[in-house]
Enzyme design. Structure first.
Site, PDB file in Angstrom:
ATOM      1  N   CYS A   1      -4.001  -5.813  -7.434  1.00 13.12           N
ATOM      2  CA  CYS A   1      -3.008  -5.846  -8.499  1.00 13.12           C
ATOM      3  C   CYS A   1      -2.172  -7.241  -8.166  1.00 13.12           C
ATOM      4  CB  CYS A   1      -2.379  -4.572  -8.547  1.00 13.12           C
ATOM      5  SG  CYS A   1      -3.287  -3.084  -8.659  1.00 13.12           S
TER       6      CYS A   1
ATOM      7  N   HIS B   1       4.969  -4.152 -10.422  1.00  9.13           N
ATOM      8  CA  HIS B   1       4.084  -4.253  -9.200  1.00  9.13           C
ATOM      9  C   HIS B   1       4.418  -5.697  -8.081  1.00  9.13           C
ATOM     10  CE1 HIS B   1       0.537  -2.298  -6.886  1.00  9.13           C
ATOM     11  NE2 HIS B   1       1.581  -2.329  -6.002  1.00  9.13           N
TER      12      HIS B   1
END
Length: 553
Positions: free
Chosen positions: A79, A140
């Site tokens: 990610c 994130h």
């Protein structure tokens, strides 16, 4: 269609908001941009990319109305670096976002690492051109650098006017009921180490109580802390992962802790709706990134999707996400934005093939004919992602598989794909070159799969002894053999020329990469107590619910 990576698409978007689109007759309005990013969605998880058992009518309809990318490559197989590349249009390795160790994503919301503040993002470019910008959902890419509330990595410091969502990521620890505290259960292999270290600390404590002359108070405290405290801290962090990391932010404010995933997808849709309503009122062009938590675990699909899919909770997640995509497209129609909005749908990386649920059920994605999955930077299953672009009047519906080399879906974008590396994962692992109609891919290294599988336990690594190095490298023609099942003979003269060309390109790329401080060094990855968010200021009893959605609790 020839390979087009996420980085190239981002460069196209940067150009789209930087230039005014001109037609032969008039000067058009600045186009709106809606980016929809799924989390861990596999190439074969949606209908239009080959799945005939999970229902994704809204994503399929988007593909019918636009262009389907059959060879779109994420910048990384996990990610954090992948999302950094999507926002910046640059290889993550150029600014310290391509880790070289086991930990390749942000693990704690209170760590110091994240997207460097000096990177120029798509949001910043859009703002310079008068766009209103928002990112809703998963971030994130870090929050703070050195002090609490410096917000150096925060979306609002990276070009976005509005942010709502999880600054870290969705984790199984955030689930309710029996599946809570999944991480500490998953770390059961460390139980003996923790118990032994605590026991040693207890022995020193007992010796002190017995008034052993050779151990004084200072020595006792030192030894007790040395052996007991690290394990106790370790245990506390992972036992309370949901509290430490499960925070929801609206702009700079923590509005919920820990996160309640029930109905969260509907919340994100509502936040997107409110942003679009504001743009409908003020008429400003917009860049809206809808960054779903799905289909990353924890599974949290609610009625009417729970229990509906043939593929259990994971299939339910896909179908709820498809619904949320449909809701956003419906809003564009209702507000008459559709004809002037570029819509881009993608996933941050491939499906997680090793993901197993709390009860042993499979909760990871399917990557179709491609081998490997999330975390496997050399395998197409980890980096080839389902991607769709729609732009009425510009993108010809159904044109995806037959675009000529220099025909692009965005006006004003004329970069030659062949001059840009089509694989932006670490080039020490894999590289690719296009020659005529063929696409050759070289593996310098590959993951060490468990025997009889194409996975590595929980997730495959990308460095050191946990991968297999190949000398000579492995060579495939993925245009004719996309599943990479037929190894080519590297001793053939034609293939030797291809490998030499790839070595040349890799060396050229490496020489262009300047040293940059890593955002994944151990000191930046560790949780820092002074950076820990606590919405009511009473850690570890932090607890609050988003007042906008109190009716849901």
């Amino acid at each position: 269609m020839h390979p087009v990576g996420m980085i190239i698409v981002t460069l196209a978007l940067l150009l789209l908001v930087e230039v005014q689109i001109e037609s032969a007759e008039s000067h058009q309005k600045s186009p709106n941009i809606l980016l929809i990013v799924a989390d861990d969605l596999g190439y074969g998880d949606v209908g239009c990319f080959g799945n005939d058992t999970v229902h994704t009518p809204n994503i399929d309809k988007l593909a019918e109305e636009g262009v389907k990318f059959t060879h779109n490559i994420a910048a990384a197989s996990v990610c954090t670096p992948s999302r950094a590349a999507l926002l910046t249009g640059r290889h993550p390795i150029r600014y310290g976002m391509m880790p070289g160790n086991f930990i390749r994503v942000n693990v704690f919301s209170s760590s110091m690492n994240g997207l460097p503040p000096d990177e120029f993002t798509l949001g910043e470019m859009a703002k310079e051109q008068g766009y209103s910008t928002a990112l809703i959902g998963k971030w994130h890419l870090g929050i703070n650098c050195l002090t609490y509330e410096d917000n150096c990595h925060h979306p609002l410091k990276q070009g976005f006017d509005y942010y709502y969502g999880l600054p870290l990521t969705n984790l199984r620890d955030f689930a309710t009921g029996t599946e809570k505290h999944y991480v500490i259960r998953g770390l059961s292999e460390y139980t003996e180490l923790i118990l032994v270290s605590i026991a040693i600390g207890g022995v020193f404590f007992a010796l002190y109580l017995l008034k052993m002359e050779w151990i004084g108070p200072v020595v006792f405290l030192f030894l007790a802390l040395l052996f007991s405290m690290p394990s106790m801290v370790f245990f506390f962090l992972f036992r309370n992962f949901h509290l430490i990391n499960g925070i929801v932010m609206r702009n700079f404010d923590v509005v919920e802790q820990p996160v309640d995933l029930e109905g969260f997808t509907a919340r994100l849709v509502n936040e997107g709706k409110n942003f679009l309503l504001q743009r409908h009122r003020d008429g400003r062009p917009f860049l809206l990134i809808m960054s779903w938590l799905q289909v990353h675990t924890a599974m949290h699909a609610g009625p009417p999707f729970k229990g509906r899919s043939k593929h259990g909770s994971y299939g339910d997640e896909i179908e709820e996400m498809d619904w949320s995509v449909g809701e956003m497209l419906k809003l564009l129609d209702e507000m008459e934005f559709t004809d002037n909005t570029f819509v881009y749908f993608t996933s941050d990386n491939g499906g997680h093939v090793e993901e197993i649920g709390f009860h042993g059920n499979r909760e990871g994605g399917w990557n179709g004919i491609f081998r490997g999955g999330k975390g496997q930077g050399a395998m197409d299953g980890g980096i080839r992602v389902p991607t769709i672009a729609r732009y009425p009047g510009v993108v010809k519906p159904g044109s995806g598989d037959r675009l000529p080399d220099k025909q692009y879906f965005l006006p004003g974008f004329e970069r030659d794909v062949k001059t840009y590396p089509s694989y932006s994962v670490p080039l020490i692992l894999v590289c690719c070159v296009i020659l005529g109609e063929d696409v050759y891919k070289v593996h310098f290294a590959s993951p060490r799969w468990h025997p009889g599988t194409e996975g590595c336990g929980f997730i495959c690594g990308c460095h050191g002894s946990i991968i297999t190095w190949h000398d000579p490298p492995l060579l495939f023609n993925i245009q004719k053999d996309p599943s990479e099942r037929h190894l080519l003979d590297v001793n053939e003269p034609k293939h030797q020329e291809i490998i030499q060309e790839i070595y040349h390109r890799v060396n050229k790329f490496k020489s262009s990469v300047e040293d940059h401080p890593s955002e994944f060094c151990i000191w930046k990855l560790l949780p820092m107590p002074w950076l820990q968010a606590c919405c009511n200021g009473t850690f570890p009893y932090c607890h609050c619910r988003d007042p906008v959605y109190t009716s849901l609790h």
